[in-house]
Enzyme design. Structure first.
Site, mmCIF file in Angstrom:
data_model
loop_
_atom_site.group_PDB
_atom_site.id
_atom_site.type_symbol
_atom_site.label_atom_id
_atom_site.label_comp_id
_atom_site.label_asym_id
_atom_site.label_seq_id
_atom_site.Cartn_x
_atom_site.Cartn_y
_atom_site.Cartn_z
ATOM 1 N N GLU A 1 0.697 -1.227 0.074
ATOM 2 C CA GLU A 1 -0.016 -0.224 0.106
ATOM 3 C C GLU A 1 0.890 1.214 0.027
ATOM 4 O O GLU A 1 2.006 1.327 0.732
ATOM 5 C CB GLU A 1 -1.137 -0.104 1.429
ATOM 6 N N CYS B 1 3.596 8.526 0.925
ATOM 7 C CA CYS B 1 3.958 7.484 2.095
ATOM 8 C C CYS B 1 4.070 6.393 1.628
ATOM 9 O O CYS B 1 3.195 5.604 1.040
ATOM 10 C CB CYS B 1 2.936 7.637 3.247
ATOM 11 N N CYS C 1 4.027 -6.490 8.480
ATOM 12 C CA CYS C 1 4.932 -6.160 9.393
ATOM 13 C C CYS C 1 5.192 -7.100 10.411
ATOM 14 O O CYS C 1 4.170 -7.646 11.031
ATOM 15 C CB CYS C 1 4.532 -4.607 9.978
ATOM 16 N N CYS D 1 2.844 -3.710 17.264
ATOM 17 C CA CYS D 1 2.385 -2.463 17.873
ATOM 18 C C CYS D 1 0.812 -2.537 18.099
ATOM 19 O O CYS D 1 0.175 -2.954 17.119
ATOM 20 C CB CYS D 1 2.777 -1.389 17.277
ATOM 21 N N CYS E 1 -1.571 -0.594 15.911
ATOM 22 C CA CYS E 1 -1.558 -0.451 14.416
ATOM 23 C C CYS E 1 -2.056 -1.619 13.809
ATOM 24 O O CYS E 1 -1.938 -2.799 14.089
ATOM 25 C CB CYS E 1 -0.071 -0.242 14.119
ATOM 26 N N CYS F 1 -2.090 6.842 9.261
ATOM 27 C CA CYS F 1 -1.021 6.367 9.891
ATOM 28 C C CYS F 1 -1.619 4.977 10.738
ATOM 29 O O CYS F 1 -2.612 5.244 11.324
ATOM 30 C CB CYS F 1 -0.396 7.267 10.926
HETATM 31 N N1 SAH Z 1 7.379 0.914 11.568
HETATM 32 C C1 SAH Z 1 7.648 2.261 11.332
HETATM 33 C C2 SAH Z 1 6.922 3.102 10.191
HETATM 34 C C3 SAH Z 1 5.484 2.692 10.106
HETATM 35 S S1 SAH Z 1 4.174 3.368 11.149
HETATM 36 C C4 SAH Z 1 7.464 2.911 12.706
HETATM 37 O O1 SAH Z 1 7.145 2.229 13.555
HETATM 38 O O2 SAH Z 1 7.927 4.043 12.819
HETATM 39 C C5 SAH Z 1 4.470 5.083 11.023
HETATM 40 C C6 SAH Z 1 3.822 6.070 12.164
HETATM 41 O O3 SAH Z 1 2.311 5.620 12.470
HETATM 42 C C7 SAH Z 1 4.516 5.337 13.537
HETATM 43 O O4 SAH Z 1 4.804 6.560 14.251
HETATM 44 C C8 SAH Z 1 3.475 4.739 14.302
HETATM 45 O O5 SAH Z 1 3.493 4.844 15.748
HETATM 46 C C9 SAH Z 1 2.104 5.527 14.030
HETATM 47 N N2 SAH Z 1 1.109 4.832 14.134
HETATM 48 C C10 SAH Z 1 0.862 3.416 14.017
HETATM 49 N N3 SAH Z 1 -0.559 3.165 14.092
HETATM 50 C C11 SAH Z 1 -1.300 4.286 14.365
HETATM 51 C C12 SAH Z 1 -2.496 4.541 14.736
HETATM 52 N N4 SAH Z 1 -3.550 3.608 14.535
HETATM 53 N N5 SAH Z 1 -2.669 5.806 14.730
HETATM 54 C C13 SAH Z 1 -2.117 6.760 14.460
HETATM 55 N N6 SAH Z 1 -0.743 6.660 14.341
HETATM 56 C C14 SAH Z 1 -0.210 5.344 14.149
#
Ligand code: SAH
Length: 360
Positions: free
Chosen positions: A94, A107, A114, A118, A121, A345
């Protein structure tokens, strides 16, 4: 890569030279092909009409210039576009195109799925499907630009590239950096490294490695919590590289910053979980204790079923930001984009969002 065929989009100019000379062709052909892929943003040999027909046929037997196929394209009410591609081996990729007044942001994803878990996410729910190749990374940018402006059309404004799509870029470091190197070439996409930011959940050894790379992209680090106890829960990778180690690596990385450059910390704001006044103070103290000249991006949580969180209210986010500022830490509130099409994000999970799919 398709069986036996090499994706030329993932080769540097030098590698392409080697490939073309192995076909017994002169070097200027390699320059033409490179310009065709990256300068004119062509996605097939057929369109490279400056090459003789026989050469195009010979190239097509051994190689290809596009491997991603568009499955769906979603358009948000705020103008954001989400592309869902499939790789040649049928895995989801994506990419999100975010138009802004004075610049655009693309982006891109570094992995399909992944491996990190987390809890806030959605991509985590896919697990790791596989690392993307440099070619698959570059293709995402070529496709998004062509879709937004037309094939090969000169861009009306600058583009920021952010490695914040699906995946953990620092677990695919080699291909990521190669993709960025390819995109930098002046007779190609000509991306300025200064316009590229990669975001990591905190893969400490790669933070040290990035610092040593000349002309490197900017660094963003996702924190999400001010204490190990909470971060272990939200971002299990913290058990491997806890906050002290992570922030020490960030401190070391600071040595590589240019005079006006800042590194960024991202902090997703989850209502009632990590957004209390006390947690703002803890976060400011933590960064101050490590003497980091960084800024903090506060990202209101983008909700998605079945994630168990709600976004903090805008007042809460603002109060949190003010507490950071009162302790000398610069905080910025990020406006969510593309939430309605699951493009924001943390919402990338190869889902369809019925009703808003637009195919070209
Ligand atoms: N794996 C990398 C890049 C992808 S996530 C990382 O963790 O940085 C990109 C950003 O989106 C990260 O800062 C993550 O904390 C944030 N993110 C993930 N899930 C989210 C959500 N549901 N709402 C808002 N931000 C989120």
């Amino acid at each position: 890569m398709e069986i036996g065929r090499v994706n030329l989009t993932g080769l540097t100019g030098e590698e392409l030279n080697g490939f073309v000379s192995s076909l017994g062709q002169p070097a200027y052909r390699a320059r033409q092909i490179f310009a065709g892929i990256h300068g004119r943003r062509l996605r097939s040999f057929d369109e490279m009409t400056d090459l003789p027909k026989e050469l195009r046929a010979a190239l097509g037997e051994r190689s290809l210039v596009s491997t991603l196929t568009l499955e769906s394209r979603y358009l948000s009410t705020d103008g954001t576009r989400r592309y869902l591609f499939k790789t040649h081996d049928h895995l989801p990729v994506e990419t999100v195109f975010i138009p802004e007044e004075r610049r655009d942001t693309i982006c891109f994803s570094s992995q399909s799925g992944c491996p990190l878990q987390c809890t806030f996410c959605l991509t985590a729910q896919l697990g790791l499907l596989r690392n993307l190749t440099a070619g698959e990374i570059v293709e995402q940018i070529i496709f998004a630009w062509n879709d937004a402006y037309g094939v090969g059309v000169k861009l009306p404004r600058g583009t920021n590239l952010v490695g914040m799509g699906a995946g953990e870029p620092f677990l695919n470091f080699e291909e990521l950096m190669k993709g960025i190197r390819i995109m930098k070439e002046p007779d190609g996409l000509h991306i300025v490294p200064n316009r590229v930011t990669v975001s990591t959940a905190g893969i400490v050894p790669r933070i040290h490695e990035l610092a040593t790379i000349p002309d490197r992209p900017h660094l963003a680090v996702s924190l999400a919590a001010p204490t190990d106890e909470l971060r272990n829960e939200l971002m299990p990778i913290n058990k491997k590289w806890p906050l002290e180690e992570l922030l020490s690596a960030c401190k070391a990385f600071e040595m590589s910053l240019k005079p006006n450059e800042r590194m960024t910390f991202e902090y997703v704001m989850l209502a009632g979980v990590n957004d209390a006044d006390e947690q703002a103070r803890q976060l400011a103290n933590l960064l101050n204790r490590h003497d980091l000249r960084a800024k903090v991006n506060l990202i209101p949580h983008n909700p998605a079923e079945p994630l168990p969180y709600q976004p903090s209210s805008m007042e809460r986010v603002e109060t949190f930001r003010e507490i950071l500022e009162s302790k000398g830490v610069h905080g910025f509130v990020r406006r969510p984009r593309g939430r309605d099409i699951l493009a924001a994000c943390g919402q990338l999970a190869a889902r369809s969002t019925p009703g808003r799919a637009v195919m070209s």
